[in-house]
Design an enzyme around this catalytic site. Structure first.
Site, PDB file in Angstrom:
ATOM      1  N   ASN A   9      80.813  -9.386  -1.921  1.00  0.00           N
ATOM      2  CA  ASN A   9      82.264  -9.235  -2.045  1.00  0.00           C
ATOM      3  C   ASN A   9      82.746 -10.200  -3.138  1.00  0.00           C
ATOM      4  O   ASN A   9      82.810 -11.396  -2.913  1.00  0.00           O
ATOM      5  CB  ASN A   9      82.914  -9.579  -0.688  1.00  0.00           C
ATOM      6  CG  ASN A   9      84.435  -9.624  -0.760  1.00  0.00           C
ATOM      7  OD1 ASN A   9      85.041  -9.190  -1.744  1.00  0.00           O
ATOM      8  ND2 ASN A   9      85.059 -10.156   0.289  1.00  0.00           N
ATOM      9  N   LYS A  11      85.639 -10.549  -4.301  1.00  0.00           N
ATOM     10  CA  LYS A  11      87.045 -10.969  -4.140  1.00  0.00           C
ATOM     11  C   LYS A  11      87.737 -10.804  -5.507  1.00  0.00           C
ATOM     12  O   LYS A  11      87.374  -9.897  -6.246  1.00  0.00           O
ATOM     13  CB  LYS A  11      87.116 -12.396  -3.584  1.00  0.00           C
ATOM     14  CG  LYS A  11      86.222 -12.544  -2.337  1.00  0.00           C
ATOM     15  CD  LYS A  11      86.429 -13.801  -1.567  1.00  0.00           C
ATOM     16  CE  LYS A  11      85.490 -13.802  -0.353  1.00  0.00           C
ATOM     17  NZ  LYS A  11      85.676 -14.949   0.522  1.00  0.00           N
ATOM     18  N   HIS A  94      89.229  -7.980   6.415  1.00  0.00           N
ATOM     19  CA  HIS A  94      88.730  -9.268   5.913  1.00  0.00           C
ATOM     20  C   HIS A  94      89.748 -10.361   6.262  1.00  0.00           C
ATOM     21  O   HIS A  94      90.954 -10.128   6.202  1.00  0.00           O
ATOM     22  CB  HIS A  94      88.507  -9.213   4.399  1.00  0.00           C
ATOM     23  CG  HIS A  94      87.747 -10.409   3.905  1.00  0.00           C
ATOM     24  ND1 HIS A  94      88.359 -11.629   3.707  1.00  0.00           N
ATOM     25  CD2 HIS A  94      86.436 -10.590   3.627  1.00  0.00           C
ATOM     26  CE1 HIS A  94      87.432 -12.504   3.312  1.00  0.00           C
ATOM     27  NE2 HIS A  94      86.267 -11.897   3.258  1.00  0.00           N
ATOM     28  N   GLU A  96      90.861 -12.786   4.720  1.00  0.00           N
ATOM     29  CA  GLU A  96      91.874 -13.069   3.686  1.00  0.00           C
ATOM     30  C   GLU A  96      92.968 -12.013   3.695  1.00  0.00           C
ATOM     31  O   GLU A  96      94.138 -12.313   3.424  1.00  0.00           O
ATOM     32  CB  GLU A  96      91.189 -13.168   2.305  1.00  0.00           C
ATOM     33  CG  GLU A  96      90.417 -14.474   2.174  1.00  0.00           C
ATOM     34  CD  GLU A  96      89.161 -14.395   1.321  1.00  0.00           C
ATOM     35  OE1 GLU A  96      89.041 -13.481   0.483  1.00  0.00           O
ATOM     36  OE2 GLU A  96      88.281 -15.266   1.507  1.00  0.00           O
ATOM     37  N   GLU A 166      82.407 -12.747  10.345  1.00  0.00           N
ATOM     38  CA  GLU A 166      82.673 -13.807   9.374  1.00  0.00           C
ATOM     39  C   GLU A 166      83.563 -14.867  10.020  1.00  0.00           C
ATOM     40  O   GLU A 166      84.792 -14.701  10.067  1.00  0.00           O
ATOM     41  CB  GLU A 166      83.396 -13.239   8.148  1.00  0.00           C
ATOM     42  CG  GLU A 166      82.613 -12.196   7.391  1.00  0.00           C
ATOM     43  CD  GLU A 166      83.065 -12.098   5.927  1.00  0.00           C
ATOM     44  OE1 GLU A 166      82.251 -12.409   5.066  1.00  0.00           O
ATOM     45  OE2 GLU A 166      84.226 -11.757   5.671  1.00  0.00           O
ATOM     46  N   GLY A 172      83.949 -19.561   2.349  1.00  0.00           N
ATOM     47  CA  GLY A 172      84.303 -20.326   1.155  1.00  0.00           C
ATOM     48  C   GLY A 172      84.338 -21.832   1.370  1.00  0.00           C
ATOM     49  O   GLY A 172      84.835 -22.574   0.527  1.00  0.00           O
ATOM     50  N   SER A 211      79.661 -18.429   3.678  1.00  0.00           N
ATOM     51  CA  SER A 211      78.803 -19.399   2.977  1.00  0.00           C
ATOM     52  C   SER A 211      77.314 -19.064   3.091  1.00  0.00           C
ATOM     53  O   SER A 211      76.482 -19.964   3.185  1.00  0.00           O
ATOM     54  CB  SER A 211      79.089 -20.829   3.460  1.00  0.00           C
ATOM     55  OG  SER A 211      80.447 -21.170   3.179  1.00  0.00           O
ATOM     56  N   GLY A 233      80.995 -16.138  -2.561  1.00  0.00           N
ATOM     57  CA  GLY A 233      80.688 -16.965  -3.736  1.00  0.00           C
ATOM     58  C   GLY A 233      79.311 -16.718  -4.336  1.00  0.00           C
ATOM     59  O   GLY A 233      79.175 -16.587  -5.561  1.00  0.00           O
TER      60      GLY A 233
HETATM   61  P1  13P Z   1      81.711 -16.974   1.012  1.00  0.00           P
HETATM   62  O1  13P Z   1      80.305 -16.441   0.955  1.00  0.00           O
HETATM   63  O2  13P Z   1      82.223 -17.417  -0.330  1.00  0.00           O
HETATM   64  O3  13P Z   1      81.871 -18.002   2.082  1.00  0.00           O
HETATM   65  O4  13P Z   1      82.657 -15.744   1.419  1.00  0.00           O
HETATM   66  C1  13P Z   1      82.312 -14.970   2.516  1.00  0.00           C
HETATM   67  C2  13P Z   1      83.199 -13.792   2.542  1.00  0.00           C
HETATM   68  O5  13P Z   1      84.384 -13.894   2.780  1.00  0.00           O
HETATM   69  C3  13P Z   1      82.610 -12.477   2.230  1.00  0.00           C
HETATM   70  O6  13P Z   1      83.499 -11.445   2.522  1.00  0.00           O
END
Ligand code: 13P
Length: 249
Positions: A9, A11, A94, A96, A166, A172, A211, A233
């Site tokens: 992803n 983002k 998600h 976010e 998640e 993140g 992460s 990330g």
């Molecule tokens: P990170 O791998 O950056 O922690 O993000 C996870 C995520 O939100 C994937 O959708």
């Protein structure tokens, strides 16, 4: 037998150059054919990615969708539009989107339904906040997020959903759930799915996200109820993402 799925992803990150780089690297990479890999770029890159990924094992995904088929919804994208660009997977719920764009359980449900109605695969994201974990409400939170969607789907639709666990506190932050913590929640989700249908519970894929990186992927993916990863990330660097794909056992 559950086919492992590793999904990146991006983002609101990436570029046309990164799309090309992934197309090139994955066109040459030697990867197991018994797994699925997807990249979910920002929607303006879908057309370029469709072309760049053509001769690679990479499938395409989208990060969000509007539940309406068409109309006066400025800035939004429908499931049929995503489908026209070869999209296979679409995220719904998600954290976010839930926190920054106020998408509640109902909003998540209608997105999952729109994706399924288009014949695409929703990746339903669930996860608890740190406060919820500290209060001992991890399973209650996660299972209720699953329930609000699964109660409203029919048996056939449920089989086509992928769930991504998640934990919000791991997204993140560099703070990953331990393999044991993740496995515990995954096992609880699978046990809960048995209440709907035993067969569906044993075949539905449960991804871990938060992460996940090349250093911890193998250990997480070795857990019996972790069927893949949703990577943020670490999906922005082609070498890192390839290494995660290669750590699928
Ligand atoms: P990170 O791998 O950056 O922690 O993000 C996870 C995520 O939100 C994937 O959708």
């Amino acid at each position: 037998m559950r086919v492992p799925l590793i999904a990146g992803n991006w983002k609101m990150n990436g570029s046309l150059a990164l799309v090309e780089q992934f197309g090139q690297a994955f066109g040459e990479a030697n990867l197991s054919s018994s797994m699925e890999i997807a990249i979910l770029p920002p929607s303006p890159y879908l057309a370029a990615a469709q072309t760049a990924f053509e001769k690679t094992p990479l499938r395409l995904g989208a990060q969000t969708v509007n539940p309406e088929p068409s109309g006066a919804y400025t800035g939004e994208v429908s499931a049929s539009m995503l489908s026209e660009f070869g999209v296979h997977y679409v995220l719904a719920g998600h954290s976010e989107r839930r926190s920054l764009y106020h998408e509640d359980d109902k909003a998540v449900l209608v997105r999952v339904q729109a994706v399924l109605n288009e014949g695409l695969t929703p990746i339903l994201c669930v996860g608890e906040t740190l406060a919820e974990r500290d209060e001992g409400r991890t399973e209650a939170t996660v299972l209720s997020q699953v329930k609000t969607v699964f109660d409203m789907l029919n048996a056939q639709q449920r089989q086509h959903v992928v769930i991504a666990y998640e934990p919000v506190w791991a997204i993140g932050t560099g703070r990953t759930a331990t393999p044991e913590q993740a496995q515990t929640v995954h096992a609880a989700i699978r046990a809960y799915l048995v209440e709907y249908d035993k067969q569906m519970a044993s075949t539905l894929r449960l991804l871990y996200g938060g992460s996940m990186k090349r250093e911890n992927a193998a250990e997480l993916l070795a857990q019996p109820d972790i069927d893949g990863g949703l990577i943020g990330g670490a999906s922005l660097k082609v070498d890192d993402f390839l290494a995660i794909c290669q750590s699928v056992g």
